[in-house]
Design a protein around this motif. Structure first.
Motif: not given
Length: 250
Positions: A2-30
């Motif tokens: 949880t972070v705060t902004d310049d007015s000291n208002t508390e900001i809730s964390p994101a319900a979902l945050a995806v950051e630089n997601l890399e993903m692959s499927y293994i197909v026939r060993g590749t």
């Protein structure tokens, strides 16, 4: 965190945050790369739309975010957090607890999301039993859940098998099951695919109503830009495994 902004208002964390997601499927060993640095976030109470052509990685992004990947799926980099908790490092037990209480997913084909040989009542009741309710309380909760999604004569529906229900009715059942734990995050993977225009409108009205009641954040995956425009606050456009554009629906 949880972070705060310049007015000291508390900001809730994101319900979902995806950051630089890399993903692959293994197909026939590749390793076949599917997601390439996907990043976006869904804020608390927000509806975020994810659009793109077939095969661009929309559904895979949702599955990867909630760790619903098949056995040959592999996350190669990046991180996913929900309300400040990192999903990519959760144990299987922590994931089960997270999916039971904090997040749910509604799939595009409700027929494949239910067991064809078990009656509707048993399947919806089980959604509440895993939360710790007794059999009697879970059965009543299941009836109340079906009423919540505007299913008429829920006691009768409880005694039917999935093949005895229409596609729209079955999608309502699946949504009722998804809402069992009052999730803070609801992922909808093309929930109106295969439904006619009238039933599609009814299901979307239901989602809109439930969002207002629960305040849950929504990640909506769809092809139809008209649906995204009416349902979402912001939208991300995917192409070839990347989010290439993002902005408000306006």
């Amino acid at each position: 965190m949880t972070v705060t902004d310049d007015s000291n208002t508390e900001i809730s964390p994101a319900a979902l945050a995806v950051e630089n997601l890399e993903m692959s499927y293994i197909v026939r060993g590749t390793a076949r790369e599917v997601l390439r640095g996907v990043s976006f976030e869904v804020r608390p109470g927000e509806a975020y739309g994810l659009v793109g052509e077939s095969g661009c990685g929309k559904s895979t992004t949702a599955y990867a975010a909630l760790r619903y990947l098949p056995g040959n799926g592999r996350i190669d980099g990046g991180r996913v957090t929900a309300a400040g908790r990192e999903l990519t490092s959760m144990s299987n037990r922590e994931l089960r607890d997270f999916r039971s209480h904090d997040a749910s997913m509604v799939y595009q084909d409700p027929v494949q999301a239910v067991n064809p040989v078990l009656k509707i009542g048993r399947q919806v009741t089980e959604s509440y039993q895993v939360l710790g309710l007794s059999t009697k309380d879970a059965e009543q909760a299941a009836i109340d859940a079906l009423k919540r999604v505007h299913i008429a004569a829920p006691e009768s529906v409880m005694d039917r098998y999935p093949h005895q229900l229409s596609g729209g009715m079955l999608q309502r059942v699946v949504i009722a099951m998804a809402l069992a734990g009052d999730p803070k995050l609801l992922v909808l993977d093309e929930p109106t695919t295969g439904l006619d225009a009238t039933v599609e409108a009814e299901v979307l009205d239901l989602v809109r109503e439930l969002r207002g009641e629960t305040g849950a954040a929504i990640l909506l995956i769809a092809h139809n830009l008209g649906v995204i425009r009416t349902m979402c606050d912001r939208v991300g456009v995917m192409y070839a495994g990347r989010v290439v554009e993002e902005g408000t629906v306006e």
